[in-house]
Write a protein that holds these residues in place. Structure first.
Motif, PDB file in Angstrom:
ATOM      1  N   ARG A  19       0.813  -1.211   0.000  1.00  0.00           N
ATOM      2  CA  ARG A  19       0.000   0.000   0.000  1.00  0.00           C
ATOM      3  C   ARG A  19       0.846   1.261   0.000  1.00  0.00           C
ATOM      4  O   ARG A  19       0.420   2.285  -0.513  1.00  0.00           O
ATOM      5  N   GLU A  20       2.065   1.227   0.551  1.00  0.00           N
ATOM      6  CA  GLU A  20       2.897   2.426   0.534  1.00  0.00           C
ATOM      7  C   GLU A  20       3.382   2.772  -0.855  1.00  0.00           C
ATOM      8  O   GLU A  20       3.911   3.851  -1.071  1.00  0.00           O
ATOM      9  N   ASN A  21       3.261   1.864  -1.771  1.00  0.00           N
ATOM     10  CA  ASN A  21       3.737   2.073  -3.133  1.00  0.00           C
ATOM     11  C   ASN A  21       3.238   3.399  -3.707  1.00  0.00           C
ATOM     12  O   ASN A  21       4.000   4.129  -4.341  1.00  0.00           O
ATOM     13  N   GLY A  22       1.976   3.722  -3.483  1.00  0.00           N
ATOM     14  CA  GLY A  22       1.402   4.945  -4.039  1.00  0.00           C
ATOM     15  C   GLY A  22       1.990   6.215  -3.478  1.00  0.00           C
ATOM     16  O   GLY A  22       1.995   7.250  -4.149  1.00  0.00           O
ATOM     17  N   VAL A  23       2.489   6.178  -2.251  1.00  0.00           N
ATOM     18  CA  VAL A  23       3.069   7.383  -1.658  1.00  0.00           C
ATOM     19  C   VAL A  23       4.594   7.369  -1.697  1.00  0.00           C
ATOM     20  O   VAL A  23       5.235   8.253  -1.163  1.00  0.00           O
ATOM     21  N   ALA A  57       9.392   8.631  -4.941  1.00  0.00           N
ATOM     22  CA  ALA A  57      10.717   8.537  -5.560  1.00  0.00           C
ATOM     23  C   ALA A  57      10.778   7.470  -6.646  1.00  0.00           C
ATOM     24  O   ALA A  57      11.587   7.577  -7.565  1.00  0.00           O
ATOM     25  N   HIS A  58       9.938   6.453  -6.582  1.00  0.00           N
ATOM     26  CA  HIS A  58      10.030   5.389  -7.589  1.00  0.00           C
ATOM     27  C   HIS A  58       9.286   5.710  -8.885  1.00  0.00           C
ATOM     28  O   HIS A  58       9.514   5.070  -9.901  1.00  0.00           O
ATOM     29  N   PHE A  59       8.438   6.717  -8.876  1.00  0.00           N
ATOM     30  CA  PHE A  59       7.637   7.010 -10.065  1.00  0.00           C
ATOM     31  C   PHE A  59       8.473   7.395 -11.290  1.00  0.00           C
ATOM     32  O   PHE A  59       8.217   6.880 -12.382  1.00  0.00           O
ATOM     33  N   LEU A 114       2.394  -2.743 -13.361  1.00  0.00           N
ATOM     34  CA  LEU A 114       2.157  -3.542 -12.153  1.00  0.00           C
ATOM     35  C   LEU A 114       3.213  -4.635 -12.000  1.00  0.00           C
ATOM     36  O   LEU A 114       3.648  -4.929 -10.884  1.00  0.00           O
ATOM     37  N   ALA A 115       3.659  -5.218 -13.105  1.00  0.00           N
ATOM     38  CA  ALA A 115       4.720  -6.228 -13.041  1.00  0.00           C
ATOM     39  C   ALA A 115       6.024  -5.602 -12.544  1.00  0.00           C
ATOM     40  O   ALA A 115       6.758  -6.219 -11.761  1.00  0.00           O
ATOM     41  N   ALA A 116       6.305  -4.378 -12.975  1.00  0.00           N
ATOM     42  CA  ALA A 116       7.507  -3.685 -12.499  1.00  0.00           C
ATOM     43  C   ALA A 116       7.413  -3.435 -10.997  1.00  0.00           C
ATOM     44  O   ALA A 116       8.388  -3.629 -10.258  1.00  0.00           O
ATOM     45  N   ASP A 117       6.236  -3.012 -10.523  1.00  0.00           N
ATOM     46  CA  ASP A 117       6.037  -2.827  -9.082  1.00  0.00           C
ATOM     47  C   ASP A 117       6.186  -4.156  -8.348  1.00  0.00           C
ATOM     48  O   ASP A 117       6.841  -4.236  -7.307  1.00  0.00           O
ATOM     49  N   ALA A 118       5.558  -5.217  -8.883  1.00  0.00           N
ATOM     50  CA  ALA A 118       5.594  -6.524  -8.213  1.00  0.00           C
ATOM     51  C   ALA A 118       7.020  -7.044  -8.088  1.00  0.00           C
ATOM     52  O   ALA A 118       7.360  -7.678  -7.076  1.00  0.00           O
ATOM     53  N   ALA A 119       7.868  -6.763  -9.070  1.00  0.00           N
ATOM     54  CA  ALA A 119       9.261  -7.194  -8.982  1.00  0.00           C
ATOM     55  C   ALA A 119       9.943  -6.563  -7.767  1.00  0.00           C
ATOM     56  O   ALA A 119      10.771  -7.198  -7.103  1.00  0.00           O
ATOM     57  N   ILE A 120       9.572  -5.328  -7.456  1.00  0.00           N
ATOM     58  CA  ILE A 120      10.116  -4.661  -6.266  1.00  0.00           C
ATOM     59  C   ILE A 120       9.466  -5.230  -5.015  1.00  0.00           C
ATOM     60  O   ILE A 120      10.140  -5.537  -4.028  1.00  0.00           O
ATOM     61  N   TRP A 121       8.150  -5.380  -5.027  1.00  0.00           N
ATOM     62  CA  TRP A 121       7.450  -5.881  -3.844  1.00  0.00           C
ATOM     63  C   TRP A 121       7.978  -7.248  -3.425  1.00  0.00           C
ATOM     64  O   TRP A 121       8.098  -7.533  -2.241  1.00  0.00           O
ATOM     65  N   ASN A 122       8.290  -8.091  -4.399  1.00  0.00           N
ATOM     66  CA  ASN A 122       8.751  -9.445  -4.088  1.00  0.00           C
ATOM     67  C   ASN A 122      10.124  -9.475  -3.430  1.00  0.00           C
ATOM     68  O   ASN A 122      10.501 -10.480  -2.842  1.00  0.00           O
ATOM     69  N   ARG A 123      10.876  -8.379  -3.537  1.00  0.00           N
ATOM     70  CA  ARG A 123      12.210  -8.311  -2.931  1.00  0.00           C
ATOM     71  C   ARG A 123      12.287  -7.238  -1.844  1.00  0.00           C
ATOM     72  O   ARG A 123      13.350  -6.981  -1.308  1.00  0.00           O
ATOM     73  N   GLN A 124      11.181  -6.628  -1.578  1.00  0.00           N
ATOM     74  CA  GLN A 124      11.159  -5.479  -0.680  1.00  0.00           C
ATOM     75  C   GLN A 124      11.484  -5.873   0.761  1.00  0.00           C
ATOM     76  O   GLN A 124      11.032  -6.908   1.250  1.00  0.00           O
ATOM     77  N   VAL A 125      12.254  -5.020   1.391  1.00  0.00           N
ATOM     78  CA  VAL A 125      12.610  -5.190   2.793  1.00  0.00           C
ATOM     79  C   VAL A 125      12.153  -3.930   3.529  1.00  0.00           C
ATOM     80  O   VAL A 125      12.340  -2.816   3.031  1.00  0.00           O
ATOM     81  N   TYR A 126      11.559  -4.113   4.681  1.00  0.00           N
ATOM     82  CA  TYR A 126      11.081  -2.968   5.463  1.00  0.00           C
ATOM     83  C   TYR A 126      12.261  -2.126   5.920  1.00  0.00           C
ATOM     84  O   TYR A 126      13.230  -2.628   6.493  1.00  0.00           O
ATOM     85  N   VAL A 127      12.205  -0.831   5.649  1.00  0.00           N
ATOM     86  CA  VAL A 127      13.196   0.129   6.119  1.00  0.00           C
ATOM     87  C   VAL A 127      12.436   1.109   7.000  1.00  0.00           C
ATOM     88  O   VAL A 127      11.524   1.791   6.526  1.00  0.00           O
ATOM     89  N   PRO A 128      12.775   1.173   8.306  1.00  0.00           N
ATOM     90  CA  PRO A 128      11.987   2.003   9.231  1.00  0.00           C
ATOM     91  C   PRO A 128      11.934   3.484   8.848  1.00  0.00           C
ATOM     92  O   PRO A 128      10.911   4.128   9.010  1.00  0.00           O
TER      93      PRO A 128
END
Length: 162
Positions: free
Chosen positions: A2-6, A9-11, A120-134
């Protein structure tokens, strides 16, 4: 996810969309969160984007393109299947331009769906490797911390710790 939309920097890098940060509007209203911005796609087409979250259950995104006879609405939702897997669904509604013929609209819809699938596939590639950064890496990342604070009200684990 859900944070993807805000995560502004990735847009530019991933979606070729430059956001005019002076146009960003953010509203937190109880269980609703809404933001909007104006920018350019591939430096050519002006776009107006609005996304509204109703809790974390679903979001409604509208993309308008002034001067181009089309409006797109995305209805997105996600369901946590466990601590590491979220199943998402996005429905796409394309309001055809009244100035376009039915034949042109029939050609545009499949092309636009392919465009969305690639994004969406480009986003999913990031989501699948995403690590939480506080803490976000830079201020250009957008209002991620404010979004997380708002979103935490829907997290049972956060509620249990309080």
């Amino acid at each position: 996810i859900r944070e993807n939309g805000v995560d502004f920097a990735h847009f530019p890098a991933l979606h070729h969309a430059e956001i005019d940060l002076d146009t960003v509007q953010i509203v937190f209203d109880g269980p609703r969160f809404r933001y909007s911005w104006v920018g350019r796609y591939r430096k050519l087409m002006r776009v107006h984007v609005t996304e509204e979250f109703q809790g974390l259950g679903y979001s409604l995104t509208t993309v308008r393109t002034p001067g181009f006879p089309m409006e797109v609405t995305l209805l997105g939702g996600g369901t946590a299947l466990d601590d590491t897997v979220i199943q998402t669904r996005t429905d796409v509604y394309l309001r055809r331009g009244s100035r376009l013929t039915a034949a042109v609209n029939r050609l545009m819809l499949p092309a636009f769906v392919r465009f969305l699938e690639r994004n969406l596939a480009a986003d999913a590639a990031i989501w699948n490797r995403q690590v939480y950064v506080p803490t976000p890496v830079s201020g250009a990342d957008g209002p991620i911390v404010r979004f997380r604070t708002w979103a935490s009200r829907f997290d049972a684990a956060v509620e249990a710790r309080a």
